[in-house]
Enzyme design. Sequence first.
Site, mmCIF file in Angstrom:
data_model
loop_
_atom_site.group_PDB
_atom_site.id
_atom_site.type_symbol
_atom_site.label_atom_id
_atom_site.label_comp_id
_atom_site.label_asym_id
_atom_site.label_seq_id
_atom_site.Cartn_x
_atom_site.Cartn_y
_atom_site.Cartn_z
ATOM 1 N N GLY A 43 0.779 -1.241 0.000
ATOM 2 C CA GLY A 43 0.000 0.000 0.000
ATOM 3 C C GLY A 43 0.804 1.280 0.000
ATOM 4 O O GLY A 43 0.361 2.294 -0.533
ATOM 5 N N ASP A 99 0.309 3.296 4.365
ATOM 6 C CA ASP A 99 -0.634 4.103 3.598
ATOM 7 C C ASP A 99 -1.771 4.620 4.469
ATOM 8 O O ASP A 99 -2.130 5.789 4.410
ATOM 9 C CB ASP A 99 -1.189 3.281 2.406
ATOM 10 C CG ASP A 99 -1.694 1.895 2.809
ATOM 11 O OD1 ASP A 99 -1.605 1.528 4.002
ATOM 12 O OD2 ASP A 99 -2.181 1.164 1.924
ATOM 13 N N ASP A 102 -6.289 2.066 9.939
ATOM 14 C CA ASP A 102 -7.706 1.695 10.021
ATOM 15 C C ASP A 102 -7.966 1.130 11.422
ATOM 16 O O ASP A 102 -8.194 1.887 12.363
ATOM 17 C CB ASP A 102 -8.003 0.696 8.896
ATOM 18 C CG ASP A 102 -9.460 0.321 8.797
ATOM 19 O OD1 ASP A 102 -10.281 0.970 9.459
ATOM 20 O OD2 ASP A 102 -9.805 -0.618 8.047
ATOM 21 N N LYS A 130 -8.140 6.897 9.506
ATOM 22 C CA LYS A 130 -9.608 6.910 9.605
ATOM 23 C C LYS A 130 -10.013 7.305 11.015
ATOM 24 O O LYS A 130 -9.435 6.807 11.993
ATOM 25 C CB LYS A 130 -10.176 5.531 9.274
ATOM 26 C CG LYS A 130 -10.018 5.149 7.831
ATOM 27 C CD LYS A 130 -10.750 3.850 7.505
ATOM 28 C CE LYS A 130 -10.402 3.391 6.104
ATOM 29 N NZ LYS A 130 -10.988 2.085 5.757
ATOM 30 N N PHE A 151 -14.221 3.199 2.799
ATOM 31 C CA PHE A 151 -13.188 2.447 2.086
ATOM 32 C C PHE A 151 -12.689 3.263 0.896
ATOM 33 O O PHE A 151 -13.455 3.617 0.009
ATOM 34 C CB PHE A 151 -13.706 1.078 1.625
ATOM 35 C CG PHE A 151 -12.583 0.157 1.285
ATOM 36 C CD1 PHE A 151 -11.902 -0.534 2.281
ATOM 37 C CD2 PHE A 151 -12.146 0.028 -0.023
ATOM 38 C CE1 PHE A 151 -10.826 -1.357 1.974
ATOM 39 C CE2 PHE A 151 -11.066 -0.784 -0.341
ATOM 40 C CZ PHE A 151 -10.402 -1.476 0.666
ATOM 41 N N VAL A 152 -11.397 3.562 0.924
ATOM 42 C CA VAL A 152 -10.826 4.429 -0.103
ATOM 43 C C VAL A 152 -9.794 3.669 -0.938
ATOM 44 O O VAL A 152 -9.194 2.695 -0.470
ATOM 45 C CB VAL A 152 -10.171 5.682 0.523
ATOM 46 C CG1 VAL A 152 -11.226 6.550 1.201
ATOM 47 C CG2 VAL A 152 -9.083 5.312 1.535
ATOM 48 N N ASP A 158 -5.557 -0.211 -2.481
ATOM 49 C CA ASP A 158 -6.252 -1.101 -3.423
ATOM 50 C C ASP A 158 -7.568 -1.616 -2.876
ATOM 51 O O ASP A 158 -7.844 -1.561 -1.676
ATOM 52 C CB ASP A 158 -5.374 -2.330 -3.717
ATOM 53 C CG ASP A 158 -5.361 -3.309 -2.541
ATOM 54 O OD1 ASP A 158 -5.039 -2.873 -1.415
ATOM 55 O OD2 ASP A 158 -5.716 -4.486 -2.731
ATOM 56 N N ARG A 164 -4.509 0.746 -7.402
ATOM 57 C CA ARG A 164 -3.307 1.315 -6.772
ATOM 58 C C ARG A 164 -2.706 2.426 -7.635
ATOM 59 O O ARG A 164 -2.082 3.342 -7.128
ATOM 60 C CB ARG A 164 -2.242 0.221 -6.560
ATOM 61 C CG ARG A 164 -2.610 -0.816 -5.507
ATOM 62 C CD ARG A 164 -1.359 -1.609 -5.113
ATOM 63 N NE ARG A 164 -1.691 -2.859 -4.443
ATOM 64 C CZ ARG A 164 -1.907 -2.995 -3.146
ATOM 65 N NH1 ARG A 164 -1.876 -1.943 -2.362
ATOM 66 N NH2 ARG A 164 -2.178 -4.165 -2.622
HETATM 67 P P1 IMP Z 1 -5.399 -1.822 9.922
HETATM 68 O O1 IMP Z 1 -4.499 -2.948 10.353
HETATM 69 O O2 IMP Z 1 -6.838 -2.160 10.098
HETATM 70 O O3 IMP Z 1 -5.037 -0.482 10.534
HETATM 71 O O4 IMP Z 1 -5.294 -1.722 8.363
HETATM 72 C C1 IMP Z 1 -4.249 -1.200 7.745
HETATM 73 C C2 IMP Z 1 -4.077 -1.797 6.371
HETATM 74 O O5 IMP Z 1 -5.323 -2.159 5.767
HETATM 75 C C3 IMP Z 1 -3.485 -0.741 5.503
HETATM 76 O O6 IMP Z 1 -2.102 -0.914 5.416
HETATM 77 C C4 IMP Z 1 -4.164 -0.942 4.178
HETATM 78 O O7 IMP Z 1 -3.384 -1.801 3.382
HETATM 79 C C5 IMP Z 1 -5.457 -1.641 4.472
HETATM 80 N N1 IMP Z 1 -6.606 -0.688 4.456
HETATM 81 C C6 IMP Z 1 -7.260 -0.173 5.523
HETATM 82 N N2 IMP Z 1 -8.248 0.653 5.144
HETATM 83 C C7 IMP Z 1 -8.200 0.673 3.786
HETATM 84 C C8 IMP Z 1 -8.992 1.369 2.796
HETATM 85 O O8 IMP Z 1 -9.897 2.167 3.062
HETATM 86 N N3 IMP Z 1 -8.641 1.110 1.504
HETATM 87 C C9 IMP Z 1 -7.621 0.274 1.149
HETATM 88 N N4 IMP Z 1 -6.882 -0.384 2.038
HETATM 89 C C10 IMP Z 1 -7.164 -0.184 3.357
HETATM 90 MG MG MG Z 2 -1.456 -2.002 3.286
#
Ligand code: IMP
Ligand code: MG
Length: 181
Positions: A43, A99, A102, A130, A151-152, A158, A164
């Site tokens: 990402g 990137d 979340d 987020k 979701f972006v 991606d 991407r």
């Molecule tokens: P987390 O572990 O839930 O914080 O997620 C982080 C990873 O999930 C990021 O490195 C992204 O690759 C992916 N991700 C989280 N939200 C999005 C989104 O809105 N679009 C695309 N990828 C996301």
């Molecule tokens: Mg990622």
Amino acid sequence: MQADLQCILFEEATIHRRLDELAARISHDYRDSELTVIAILNGSIILVADLLRRIPLPLKLDCLSVASYHGGVRPSGELIFRQVSLPDVSGRHVLILDDILDSGSTLASIRDKIETVGPLSVRTCVLLAKKKTRIREVEPDYVGFEIADEFVVGYGLDYMERYRNLPCIGVLRKGLISPAA
Ligand code: IMP
Ligand code: MG
């Protein structure tokens, strides 16, 4: 591809202007340190290319490849590290670059792993964060933009490995997201 977006959140020029600001802060904060950047792939690939070229410091770059979504739009909770060994960052100042923040699981798990190698310091930088309650509480040191919990895609982000290469960042149309995701 842009037709698949419900709306554009950040045009490429807007992202670049914000990267100028982040890079200036990072360059200032690490002006006397030997920096190692760890980019979380896939990402952050566009971000790392654009951000690092704005940081005029001697630095090292390592990449970690992880997967957390396994094809959906919600994190699976389990983080898979694709490489066997971690970068050797003992005695180094580390900046982890991702990137988007979340649930927080990815950044928290990677941070925990990196801490085991004995770095001098660990900071984190994300382009997007987020606004939501996180599974793991992580406060990134550098944040490009805060966004709503949607979701972006684009600029490295991606959905099922697509989008991407979109130069902007936008919200993916809900109808394109598989109900099973
Ligand atoms: P987390 O572990 O839930 O914080 O997620 C982080 C990873 O999930 C990021 O490195 C992204 O690759 C992916 N991700 C989280 N939200 C999005 C989104 O809105 N679009 C695309 N990828 C996301
Ligand atoms: Mg990622």
